[in-house]
Each structure stands twice: as structure tokens, then as C-alpha cells.
Design a protein around this motif. Structure first.
Motif, short mmCIF file in Angstrom:
data_model
loop_
_atom_site.label_atom_id
_atom_site.label_comp_id
_atom_site.label_asym_id
_atom_site.label_seq_id
_atom_site.Cartn_x
_atom_site.Cartn_y
_atom_site.Cartn_z
N UNK A 143 6.23 8.02 6.79
CA UNK A 143 7.12 9.10 6.34
C UNK A 143 6.30 10.30 5.88
N UNK A 144 5.11 10.45 6.49
CA UNK A 144 4.33 11.67 6.26
C UNK A 144 5.05 12.79 7.00
N UNK A 145 4.97 14.01 6.48
CA UNK A 145 5.66 15.11 7.17
C UNK A 145 4.68 15.83 8.10
N UNK A 146 5.15 16.13 9.31
CA UNK A 146 4.41 16.99 10.23
C UNK A 146 3.31 16.29 11.00
N UNK A 147 2.51 17.13 11.67
CA UNK A 147 1.43 16.66 12.54
C UNK A 147 0.43 15.79 11.77
N UNK A 148 0.34 15.99 10.45
CA UNK A 148 -0.57 15.21 9.60
C UNK A 148 -0.26 13.72 9.67
N UNK A 149 0.92 13.36 10.19
CA UNK A 149 1.29 11.94 10.27
C UNK A 149 0.72 11.22 11.48
N UNK A 150 0.11 11.97 12.39
CA UNK A 150 -0.35 11.35 13.64
C UNK A 150 -1.35 10.19 13.44
N UNK A 151 -2.38 10.34 12.58
CA UNK A 151 -3.33 9.23 12.43
C UNK A 151 -2.67 7.91 12.00
N UNK A 152 -1.67 7.98 11.14
CA UNK A 152 -1.00 6.76 10.69
C UNK A 152 -0.28 6.11 11.88
N UNK A 153 0.42 6.92 12.67
CA UNK A 153 1.12 6.40 13.85
C UNK A 153 0.14 5.69 14.80
N UNK A 176 0.83 -1.21 0.00
CA UNK A 176 0.00 0.00 0.00
C UNK A 176 0.86 1.26 0.00
N UNK A 177 0.31 2.31 -0.63
CA UNK A 177 0.98 3.62 -0.66
C UNK A 177 0.01 4.66 -0.13
N UNK A 178 0.55 5.68 0.52
CA UNK A 178 -0.28 6.80 0.95
C UNK A 178 0.49 8.09 0.71
N UNK A 179 -0.22 9.11 0.20
CA UNK A 179 0.40 10.43 0.04
C UNK A 179 -0.65 11.49 0.29
N UNK A 225 7.23 14.13 14.29
CA UNK A 225 6.28 15.10 14.83
C UNK A 225 5.15 14.42 15.59
N UNK A 226 4.76 13.19 15.18
CA UNK A 226 3.66 12.55 15.90
C UNK A 226 4.08 12.16 17.32
N UNK A 227 5.35 11.81 17.50
CA UNK A 227 5.83 11.48 18.85
C UNK A 227 6.00 12.74 19.69
N UNK A 228 6.45 13.82 19.05
CA UNK A 228 6.67 15.07 19.78
C UNK A 228 5.33 15.66 20.23
N UNK A 229 4.37 15.69 19.30
CA UNK A 229 3.10 16.37 19.59
C UNK A 229 2.17 15.54 20.46
#
Ligand code: NAP
Length: 394
Positions: free
Chosen positions: A103-113, A40-43, A129-133
Motif C-alpha cells: 500500500x505504498x503510494x506511487x512509483x515508489x511501490x515498485x520494489x516491493x511488488x 513487518x511494517x514499512x513506511x 502504479x507499479x502495475x501501470x508503470x
């Protein structure tokens, strides 16, 4: 399915596949068909790059952030490839994969995490960013779902490797992440006034996406990495440190209680930590690049300068404050960096925006995801105000 060495062929999903880490992850997966299968790919967008990747690599599923781009992708791709969007897409992506590389950039990566860890998958995490935020919320998702987190960030992948030399946290005295120092390491405070966007994007040792490259130039990236290390390895901040090392050959060091220091050395090539995180606990049987120490001749070190690079000190301050302060730090930084890249804020004002926003922090705690989302929204609002008052247009 068994590979030639008896390892399993792992089903891999790549989130942020069109970015710098994402495309290098595709290189790794393609180079090791006996170890990994791309499913699967996501962008963010239905870009030409995403269409090209999907046509060439034929994953089962392609996901984009927004539903209105699904018809574009469906029209461009063979019907055998499922196309989904948003949360529904992320949960389907996690479903089909054993390893999810975020490898999403920024806070937008949180749902994947959160989705990957909550579903008990291996999360190969580049999206710091998902770990930091959302550190405490991510920790809970990991505990509840039983997911496994293996870092992709080169310094943390290095720490992960160094820590294998000890018998547990009781033997660890100090974790040290190295920093190249970025393109402005040798600029005086006065010279930092005229930094242009193209100067900040010219990193001396790494080729990366725009946001992290700017973060490297301000040393905010190192600040985010200290918080990331704290969350990943559960080490108190007093035992975490940064060392400037311009050659980017040593990525991290662990000092053990007996004074022994174990360091990890590798070329500045993200395919190594990506392959490590996808394949762990087995190493890949091929190297994408190697270090030649005799040719390098020397390795240099110096302490970071927190006066010229105030973002590092601000990140340390947010880390000490705890609660939602790191969420505010991250949001303020994302807004400030975006404004800098768009020419609305000077480079020197990036820390000024972050400082202004942290000064307005409301002392909030992170009980759950709603608190994270609320803290992120509030901090972005304050940051937009700070950019408007400190920015170029003012
Ligand atoms: N680059 C490195 O060498 C490196 C090293 C260590 C850690 N990291 C970390 O890895 C992460 C990615 O960095 P990068 O340099 O690869 O970034 P990048 O080149 O800017 O790529 C970002 C990726 O995220 C996708 N994306 C953006 N917004 C999205 C959204 N709302 N939903 C889904 N996907 C979205 C982009 O898709 P579109 O193309 O469609 O916009 C793209 O695929 C960052 O957290 C960074 O700190 C990077």
C-alpha cells in the motif's frame, strides 16, 4: 499454526502501513488474530505514526525508505524489533512474510511488488502504479518467482470475485470497472476552472490518501485502473470499460459471453477488499460494513465524460500505445498531481501536463527494470518542464 476453522495463521507484512490503505489493513489484521499475524511494517519516513504502530503491534521488523532514519527508529523502538532501510529492508520484509500487502503510494511501490512476486510470496496489491508503470516487468517477476497476485483495489478485487462465476477467459465478454465520478461529476467545463485543492480532496464516497483522491477527481484513477485490469486479468483493452456509478456500491461487473452480467456489491469500505486479498481463497468470517439496498433505494449509472475528464482518454491512449507509454503516463501524472497539491499547477492543467509529456514519448519498449527506471526518469524530466511552462508561476 491452525486457526479455529482449520486455516493457517498467515504472516503478513504491510508496506505503506501509515497510509490510508495501510492503517485499514492493520485494522483487518488486528481484528482477525486467528487468521493473520503482523510480522513487518514499512513506511516512507520514521514518523510518529510509524513508531506508534510498531510500539503497539510489535512486529519483528520495521523498514523505512532511507538509511539515515534508521538510528531514529532504533532509538524509539524496543531492541527486539529489527530496523532496516531501503532494498535490504524490503528483501528482509519479504523474507519474514507469507503475504505482503503493498500500500505504498506511487512509483515508489515498485520494489516491493517486484521483490514479493520474485520471492514467490502472495502479493496483496493496492499499489496500482507499479502495475501501470512496469506491467511487463512485473509479469515476468511473477512468472519467474511464482508469486501470486491478489488485487486490493476495490474494483479489481470485485472483478476477481465476479470472474469466479465463469470457467475461464473464453467465457468473458467484457470487464467493467465502476467510477464514482469524483467530486466534480456535475461541474460544467467552466466551473472546473476554479477547482481548489480542498475541493479535489473532498471525495464523495471514499476516504483515501491525497494522490489517489486527486486521481479520482480527474478520472486518471479509472484510466490507471483499466491498465491495472489489463495487466491483472490479461484481457484486451477492447473488452474493458468504465461505468460511472455515483453511489460506489457496485464496484465492478463481468459480462459473460451468454450476456449474463455478474456484479459485486459492497459498502465503500477498503477493509473488505483488503481482507479478501489477505485471506483468499477463504473469506473472512466477519463483515466490517454491509450494504442496505432497501435503504439506498436506487443505484444510478452513466457513461464517463472523456471531454471534461481528459485524463481518462489520455490513459486509454497510453494503454493503446503500449511499450513504455503507460510508464510515461504514470510519471507525468505523479509530477502533475504533486505540483497541483503544492499549489504550483491548476487542476485543469493536470491533463495538459500529461498530454504534453505523452506527446514527447520516444516510442520506447520495456525490456527490463532498467528500461522502466529510465522511462520514469525521462518522463519526470519532461513533466517538470511542462509544469514549469504551464504552471501558476509561468
Ligand atoms: N486509499 C484507498 O482507499 C485506496 C484504494 C485503492 C487503491 N489505493 C492505492 O493504494 C496505494 C496507497 O494509497 P493510500 O491512499 O493509502 O496512500 P497514502 O495514504 O498517501 O499512504 C501512502 C503510504 O506510502 C508510504 N510511502 C510513501 N513514499 C514511500 C517510499 N518512498 N517508500 C516507502 N513507503 C512510502 C507512506 O509512508 P509515510 O507516511 O512515511 O509517507 C504511506 O505509508 C496507492 O497506490 C493507491 O492508488 C488506495
Amino acid at each position: 499454526v491452525s486457526g479455529p476453522l482449520g486455516e493457517t495463521v498467515r504472516r503478513v507484512a504491510i508496506a505503506g502501513s501509515t497510509g490510508s490503505v495501510g492503517t485499514q489493513a492493520l485494522d483487518v489484521v488486528e481484528a482477525c488474530p486467528d487468521r493473520f499475524e503482523l510480522v513487518a511494517l514499512l513506511a516512507g519516513r520514521a514518523s510518529e505514526a510509524l513508531v506508534r504502530q510498531a510500539r503497539a503491534l510489535r512486529p519483528r521488523l520495521v523498514v523505512v525508505a532511507k538509511g539515515d532514519e534508521v538510528p531514529v527508529l532504533r532509538a524509539a523502538l524496543p531492541s527486539s524489533i529489527e530496523v532496516l532501510a531501503g532494498d535490504e529492508g524490503i528483501s528482509a520484509l519479504v523474507d519474514v512474510a507469507e503475504v505482503v500487502l503493498n500500500a505504498v503510494v506511487g512509483f515508489a511501490g515498485l520494489p516491493v511488488t517486484l521483490e514479493a512476486l520474485g520471492a514467490g510470496r502472495r502479493l496483496a496489491l493496492a499499489n496500482k502504479e507499479s502495475l501501470v508503470a512496469a506491467g511487463p516487468v512485473v509479469r515476468r517477476a511473477r512468472e519467474r518467482g511464482g508469486g501470486e497476485l491478489v488485487p486490493v483495489d476495490s474494483e479489481h478485487a470485485a472483478l476477481h470475485q465476479c470472474l469466479r462465476a465463469g470457467r475461464g477467459p473464453q467465457e468473458v465478454a467484457r470487464l467493467v470497472v465502476t467510477a464514482s465520478g469524483g467530486p466534480f461529476r456535475n461541474r460544467s467545463a467552466a466551473e472546473l476552472r476554479d477547482v481548489r485543492v480542498q475541493d479535489a480532496l473532498a471525495h464523495p464516497t471514499w476516504r483515501m490518501g491525497a494522490k489517489i483522491t486527486v486521481d479520482s477527481s480527474t478520472l486518471m484513477n479509472k484510466g490507471l485502473e483499466l491498465i491495472e485490469a489489463h495487466e491483472l486479468f490479461d484481457v484486451p483493452y477492447e473488452h474493458l470499460d468504465v461505468l460511472v456509478h455515483p453511489q460506489s456500491v457496485i464496484h465492478a461487473l463481468v459480462e459473460f459471453t451468454d450476456g449474463a452480467v455478474i456484479a459485486q456489491l459492497a459498502a465503500a469500505d477498503m477493509r473488505l477488499p483488503i481482507g479478501y486479498a489477505l485471506g483468499w481463497p477463504e473469506r473472512l468470517d466477519r463483515a466490517f460494513s454491509r450494504v442496505d439496498l432497501a435503504q439506498l433505494g436506487r443505484l444510478d449509472f452513466e457513461p464517463p465524460d472523456r471531454e471534461r475528464f481528459r485524463c481518462l482518454a489520455l490513459a486509454e491512449q497510453a494503454a493503446r500505445l503500449g511499450g513504455s507509454a503507460p510508464t510515461w503516463l504514470n510519471a507525468a501524472n505523479e509530477v502533475a498531481v504533486a505540483a497541483f497539491l503544492e499549489g504550483r499547477l491548476s487542476w485543469l492543467k493536470i491533463p495538459a501536463v500529461v498530454e504534453e509529456v505523452l506527446g514527447r514519448w520516444d516510442g520506447g519498449m520495456l525490456g527490463g527494470l532498467d528500461d522502466v527506471l529510465e522511462a520514469d526518469r525521462t518522463a519526470r524530466r519532461h513533466a517538470a518542464e511542462a509544469v514549469a511552462s504551464l504552471g501558476e508561476a509561468a
